[in-house]
Design a protein around this motif. Structure first.
Motif, PDB file in Angstrom:
ATOM      1  N   PHE A 268       0.796  -1.225   0.000  1.00 40.59           N
ATOM      2  CA  PHE A 268       0.000   0.000   0.000  1.00 40.59           C
ATOM      3  C   PHE A 268       0.831   1.279   0.000  1.00 40.59           C
ATOM      4  O   PHE A 268       0.355   2.307  -0.492  1.00 40.59           O
ATOM      5  CB  PHE A 268      -0.948  -0.007   1.196  1.00 40.59           C
ATOM      6  CG  PHE A 268      -2.118  -0.923   1.010  1.00 40.59           C
ATOM      7  CD1 PHE A 268      -3.243  -0.506   0.321  1.00 40.59           C
ATOM      8  CD2 PHE A 268      -2.079  -2.223   1.476  1.00 40.59           C
ATOM      9  CE1 PHE A 268      -4.312  -1.355   0.122  1.00 40.59           C
ATOM     10  CE2 PHE A 268      -3.139  -3.086   1.284  1.00 40.59           C
ATOM     11  CZ  PHE A 268      -4.264  -2.655   0.597  1.00 40.59           C
TER      12      PHE A 268
ATOM     13  N   ALA B 176     -16.983  -8.935   0.807  1.00 36.47           N
ATOM     14  CA  ALA B 176     -16.713  -7.781  -0.057  1.00 36.47           C
ATOM     15  C   ALA B 176     -18.014  -7.095  -0.467  1.00 36.47           C
ATOM     16  O   ALA B 176     -18.091  -5.857  -0.541  1.00 36.47           O
ATOM     17  CB  ALA B 176     -15.931  -8.227  -1.291  1.00 36.47           C
TER      18      ALA B 176
ATOM     19  N   MET C 277     -11.697   3.182   2.706  1.00 33.88           N
ATOM     20  CA  MET C 277     -11.534   1.835   2.183  1.00 33.88           C
ATOM     21  C   MET C 277     -10.062   1.419   2.182  1.00 33.88           C
ATOM     22  O   MET C 277      -9.724   0.279   2.505  1.00 33.88           O
ATOM     23  CB  MET C 277     -12.105   1.766   0.768  1.00 33.88           C
ATOM     24  CG  MET C 277     -12.106   0.373   0.174  1.00 33.88           C
ATOM     25  SD  MET C 277     -13.414  -0.647   0.868  1.00 33.88           S
ATOM     26  CE  MET C 277     -14.843  -0.003   0.004  1.00 33.88           C
ATOM     27  N   MET C 278      -9.169   2.338   1.824  1.00 34.86           N
ATOM     28  CA  MET C 278      -7.740   2.006   1.803  1.00 34.86           C
ATOM     29  C   MET C 278      -7.233   1.656   3.197  1.00 34.86           C
ATOM     30  O   MET C 278      -6.413   0.757   3.367  1.00 34.86           O
ATOM     31  CB  MET C 278      -6.943   3.178   1.224  1.00 34.86           C
ATOM     32  CG  MET C 278      -7.151   3.392  -0.272  1.00 34.86           C
ATOM     33  SD  MET C 278      -6.512   2.027  -1.267  1.00 34.86           S
ATOM     34  CE  MET C 278      -4.756   2.322  -1.142  1.00 34.86           C
TER      35      MET C 278
ATOM     36  N   LEU D 170      -8.425  -1.810   3.879  1.00 40.99           N
ATOM     37  CA  LEU D 170      -7.724  -2.804   3.067  1.00 40.99           C
ATOM     38  C   LEU D 170      -6.293  -3.025   3.543  1.00 40.99           C
ATOM     39  O   LEU D 170      -5.743  -4.110   3.376  1.00 40.99           O
ATOM     40  CB  LEU D 170      -7.731  -2.380   1.596  1.00 40.99           C
ATOM     41  CG  LEU D 170      -9.110  -2.363   0.935  1.00 40.99           C
ATOM     42  CD1 LEU D 170      -8.990  -2.046  -0.542  1.00 40.99           C
ATOM     43  CD2 LEU D 170      -9.808  -3.700   1.125  1.00 40.99           C
TER      44      LEU D 170
ATOM     45  N   THR E 270      -6.800  -5.660   6.111  1.00 36.43           N
ATOM     46  CA  THR E 270      -7.146  -6.982   5.571  1.00 36.43           C
ATOM     47  C   THR E 270      -5.955  -7.609   4.850  1.00 36.43           C
ATOM     48  O   THR E 270      -5.769  -8.822   4.886  1.00 36.43           O
ATOM     49  CB  THR E 270      -8.339  -6.877   4.618  1.00 36.43           C
ATOM     50  OG1 THR E 270      -8.030  -5.984   3.542  1.00 36.43           O
ATOM     51  CG2 THR E 270      -9.571  -6.395   5.355  1.00 36.43           C
ATOM     52  N   ALA E 271      -5.122  -6.776   4.183  1.00 37.13           N
ATOM     53  CA  ALA E 271      -3.923  -7.313   3.533  1.00 37.13           C
ATOM     54  C   ALA E 271      -2.956  -7.869   4.570  1.00 37.13           C
ATOM     55  O   ALA E 271      -2.353  -8.933   4.382  1.00 37.13           O
ATOM     56  CB  ALA E 271      -3.251  -6.228   2.695  1.00 37.13           C
TER      57      ALA E 271
ATOM     58  N   LEU F  51     -11.241 -10.515  -0.188  1.00 34.26           N
ATOM     59  CA  LEU F  51     -11.797  -9.248   0.283  1.00 34.26           C
ATOM     60  C   LEU F  51     -10.897  -8.081  -0.125  1.00 34.26           C
ATOM     61  O   LEU F  51     -11.363  -7.050  -0.623  1.00 34.26           O
ATOM     62  CB  LEU F  51     -11.958  -9.295   1.801  1.00 34.26           C
ATOM     63  CG  LEU F  51     -12.465  -8.034   2.492  1.00 34.26           C
ATOM     64  CD1 LEU F  51     -13.842  -7.656   1.992  1.00 34.26           C
ATOM     65  CD2 LEU F  51     -12.492  -8.244   4.010  1.00 34.26           C
ATOM     66  N   THR F  52      -9.579  -8.256   0.028  1.00 31.52           N
ATOM     67  CA  THR F  52      -8.638  -7.171  -0.264  1.00 31.52           C
ATOM     68  C   THR F  52      -8.603  -6.834  -1.744  1.00 31.52           C
ATOM     69  O   THR F  52      -8.779  -5.668  -2.143  1.00 31.52           O
ATOM     70  CB  THR F  52      -7.226  -7.569   0.214  1.00 31.52           C
ATOM     71  OG1 THR F  52      -7.254  -7.829   1.615  1.00 31.52           O
ATOM     72  CG2 THR F  52      -6.231  -6.454  -0.074  1.00 31.52           C
TER      73      THR F  52
ATOM     74  N   LEU G  17     -11.946  -5.520  -3.468  1.00 38.96           N
ATOM     75  CA  LEU G  17     -12.227  -4.118  -3.151  1.00 38.96           C
ATOM     76  C   LEU G  17     -11.212  -3.191  -3.803  1.00 38.96           C
ATOM     77  O   LEU G  17     -11.555  -2.073  -4.219  1.00 38.96           O
ATOM     78  CB  LEU G  17     -12.252  -3.923  -1.638  1.00 38.96           C
ATOM     79  CG  LEU G  17     -13.424  -4.616  -0.916  1.00 38.96           C
ATOM     80  CD1 LEU G  17     -13.342  -4.392   0.585  1.00 38.96           C
ATOM     81  CD2 LEU G  17     -14.772  -4.118  -1.446  1.00 38.96           C
ATOM     82  N   LEU G  18      -9.936  -3.638  -3.910  1.00 38.47           N
ATOM     83  CA  LEU G  18      -8.947  -2.832  -4.620  1.00 38.47           C
ATOM     84  C   LEU G  18      -9.354  -2.653  -6.083  1.00 38.47           C
ATOM     85  O   LEU G  18      -9.255  -1.560  -6.655  1.00 38.47           O
ATOM     86  CB  LEU G  18      -7.570  -3.499  -4.541  1.00 38.47           C
ATOM     87  CG  LEU G  18      -6.697  -3.151  -3.339  1.00 38.47           C
ATOM     88  CD1 LEU G  18      -5.406  -3.959  -3.390  1.00 38.47           C
ATOM     89  CD2 LEU G  18      -6.383  -1.665  -3.304  1.00 38.47           C
TER      90      LEU G  18
END
Length: 743
Positions: free
Chosen positions: A33, A460, A473-474, A477, A480-481, A501-502, A505-506
């Motif tokens: 990220f 998701a 959201m970032m 994420l 979650t990552a 999920l990650t 959404l990305l």
């Protein structure tokens, strides 16, 4: 079949007995990220490739020496960058995508001939290629930009892993050696519990739980220490860590011998005098505490005060002398108890050497202050083409797997080119991720991947309907990552849940399409179905065909280990420690390979389990045979009279032939020859005073008992090999006494 489905369901939900890799997860999230955030802030193109480069390069970091980690991460980054460029160029010419996918994926899947690290690099190069093929570019310049952007993300991941984290060259080796002492301490604690009256089958369970795990831990430490010391002039810490590693290995051997002696004593008895096993159990607990002191001393930096253990073998020796003075033990029992006391004393001696060494880890080495050790030589590297030539045959599992993956992935690309599903590379990524060289792991991973994707997709959908602010959201994420990488060691299905999920959404953030979760689920189902079809219909080879050769290798390693002892007996000498250590190591690795093959066999779809019991017995008593050999190897001498040496030579020749015959019988599915009369060979029942049996019984009752135990282990192995043949040909078992239990 219903039972096997239940077993597969349990395997899907089973958690490995390890801790989450929290640091690895945080590092992977930062590697993914941070470059994306920088790219977004500076309006740089190629945000996806920044994330792919950072995530994959961080993912390939499996620990070990810093040199090995840098080499693995750098090699993977270069391979992935080339894959991104080539894949981008291929995407400009759709007609070339199918043949070039076949060549590229097959070639990189074949990279497994060079080992596990090369296999991981090959998988990443293959997945990067299929992503690039599925994302067409405007021209060669854009393809080159994709590769350069991926390299930038990979460079950040390498800096993060190798520079921003504190660089202590020997830290990986310290942790690996400390893990050996931790495993030895666990074994000692478990042995202490078992020797105080546990069920009879607990002895066997202890072997199955501990021996393979400790041998694997020792091998990891050996590899890590070798890589760490390579090319270094500084010798102090490296030599001391080598001494500590050998001490941990010797402690492991001592505990194996001690377990055999304690088991041969039979169940505890109550009487007017305390049972010496209680003293042995206390000594084992004290030894475990000392081993945990060694864990702490080995891991920490800087000098430390040396602990002073208060335990030794004197309490045990006193209990034995008390029993002997009261006439409550036979001559054989007295010999066994004294051998237990000897082994406890040797454990204390090894612990003292290890403590002295661990407390001086950082300092220079003065001449003569360290005990002699054998250098850990790096495994000889074959020529570049030698592994390729060795595996260019359809008998090679690596080649069969490479062709299987290449053809199945190509089929996925062809299907995608016809039906053009949204995010088609999710289909090919599923194929590449799910397909394993063996059927059982492929089925398990397919189930985990599909179920994890469904759960992750549903999550998701829920998150996308609730939260659509890109900045919030970032942040989510990132968490979650980190979670998905942290949970890999525990369960691959959980990793898939959070990875889905990650990345869904990305993708939704990047495209603005908030309905991609069902697409991910459907594409994963298609990819999973293709992976299973490719596994079952393209050169499938059941583990039932592979297991006999692995089992035969383990039996032959048992034979080689015993031959080291027998050769020394014929010379009237104690076995050489170096030859003994190498034979024991080879046996441990061969047995681990056989056990791994058997676990894969259990995971394969099967309609019947009737032939599994003999295989389980073969595995279990291969280790039991090795444990008795380890106990025999701990003897400092053997009786040296000519009659005894001749009896031992006859026994050794017969045992050597028996083990080789058993290996051949298991390998070819044939009936083993009848067992030799081991009692008669040693002459144990000969009544004349000059007979070898009487001399052996007079001079070494303990050796006689241990050899009897060895012969019983061979009898159990013989019975299991016979029952395996009967199960293969579906004939009723021969009328013979059961040999599946050993007392």
């Amino acid at each position: 079949m219903h039972r096997q489905l239940l077993e597969h369901a349990k395997a899907v939900a089973r958690f490995a007995p390890v801790r989450p890799a929290v640091k690895a997860g945080l590092r992977a999230a930062l590697a993914t990220f941070v470059p994306m955030a920088v790219g977004t802030a500076l309006n740089l193109p190629g945000g996806l490739w920044l994330a792919v480069g950072g995530f994959n390069t961080s993912f390939v970091d499996k620990g070990g020496s810093y040199h090995a980690r840098a080499r693995a991460m750098g090699g993977t980054a270069l391979a992935a960058a080339v894959a991104a460029v080539v894949g981008g160029l291929v995407s400009m010419h759709p007609a070339l995508s199918i043949p070039l996918t076949l060549l590229w994926v097959t070639a990189w899947s074949f990279a497994g001939v060079y080992g596990a690290a090369a296999n991981t690099t090959g998988n990443i190069a293959a997945t990067t290629f299929v992503i690039a093929v599925a994302l067409p570019v405007d021209g060669p310049r854009a393809a080159l930009l994709s590769g350069a952007t991926l390299l930038a993300g990979a460079a950040w991941a390498m800096v993060l892993s190798l520079v921003l984290w504190p660089i202590r060259p020997y830290r990986p080796a310290r942790k690996a050696v400390a893990a050996c002492f931790e495993a030895v301490a666990d074994y000692a604690e478990a042995l202490s519990r078992v020797c105080q009256g546990a069920r009879e089958d607990a002895w066997q369970a202890l072997i199955q739980e501990q021996h393979g795990r400790i041998r694997e831990t020792l091998e990891v430490a050996r590899t890590t220490l070798t890589a760490t010391r390579q090319g270094r002039v500084e010798r102090g810490r490296g030599e001391r860590l080598l001494v500590l590693l050998e001490a941990a290995d010797a402690m492991f051997m001592g505990l194996i011998a001690l377990q055999e002696d304690l088991e041969s004593l039979g169940p505890p008895v109550s009487g007017p005098v305390g049972d010496p096993r209680a003293a042995a159990a206390v000594a084992l607990l004290d030894f475990a505490n000392t081993a945990r002191d060694l864990v702490r001393l080995t891991q920490q930096e800087g000098r430390s005060r040396r602990p002073q253990p208060a335990w030794d073998g004197r309490a045990l020796s006193g209990a034995i002398m008390d029993l002997d003075a009261r006439g409550l033990v036979t001559r054989l029992e007295r010999a066994r108890l004294r051998d237990v006391a000897r082994l406890v004393t040797e454990l204390r001696e090894r612990a003292d050497v290890a403590l002295d060494t661990a407390c001086r880890l950082p300092g220079p080495v003065a001449p003569g202050t360290l005990p002699p050790t054998r250098e850990l030589a790096e495994e000889p590297s074959p020529s570049l083409w030698e592994p390729v030539r060795a595996h260019l045959t359809m008998e090679s599992e690596v080649l069969r797997h490479a062709l299987r993956v290449g053809l199945t992935t190509t089929a996925a690309v062809w299907i995608s080119s016809i039906f053009r599903p949204n995010h088609s590379y999710w289909v090919t990524l599923t194929v590449l991720t799910v397909m394993q060289p063996y059927t059982g792991p492929t089925v398990l991973k397919a189930l985990q991947r599909v179920l994890g994707t469904v759960v992750g997709g549903i999550l998701a959908i829920a998150v996308a309907s609730w939260l659509q602010d890109p900045r919030a959201m970032m942040g989510l994420l990132f968490c979650t990552a980190a979670l998905c990488v942290s949970l890999i060691p525990l369960n691959y299905g959980l990793f898939t849940v959070f990875a889905t999920l990650t990345f869904v959404l990305l993708a939704e953030i990047g495209s603005g399409d908030w309905t991609l979760a069902p697409v991910r689920i459907v594409n994963t189902l298609i990819g999973g179905a293709l992976a299973l079809a490719g596994t079952f219909f393209l050169w499938q080879r059941s583990e039932e065909e592979r297991f006999p050769s692995q089992m035969a290798e383990a039996l032959r390693a048992d034979r080689e280990f015993f031959d080291v002892l027998a050769s020394a007996w014929q010379r009237g000498q104690a076995p050489e420690s170096l030859a003994l250590a190498e034979a024991r190591r080879k046996l441990g690795l061969a047995t681990i390979n056989a056990e791994t093959s058997f676990q894969r066999l259990l995971n394969e779809p099967r309609w019947s389990t009737e032939a599994l019991e003999p295989l389980m017995t073969l595995l279990a008593f291969t280790r039991r045979f090795a444990a008795v050999c380890t106990l025999l190897a701990s003897r400092r001498s053997v009786p040296s009279t000519p009659a005894v040496l001749e009896a031992l030579a006859r026994f050794g020749r017969a045992m050597d032939g028996t083990l080789e015959d058993l290996a051949e019988a298991v390998l070819h599915g044939s009936r083993p020859r009848p067992l030799p009369a081991f009692d008669a060979l040693l002459g144990w029942n000969v009544p004349t005073p000059d007979a070898a049996g009487l001399a052996l019984g007079t001079e070494a009752p303990l050796l006689q008992s241990q050899l009897e135990r060895l012969a019983r282990q061979a009898s159990v192995l013989h019975g299991a090999a016979t029952r395996r043949l009967e199960a293969l040909v579906h004939t009723p078992p021969a009328s013979q006494p059961s040999t599946t239990s050993e007392t």
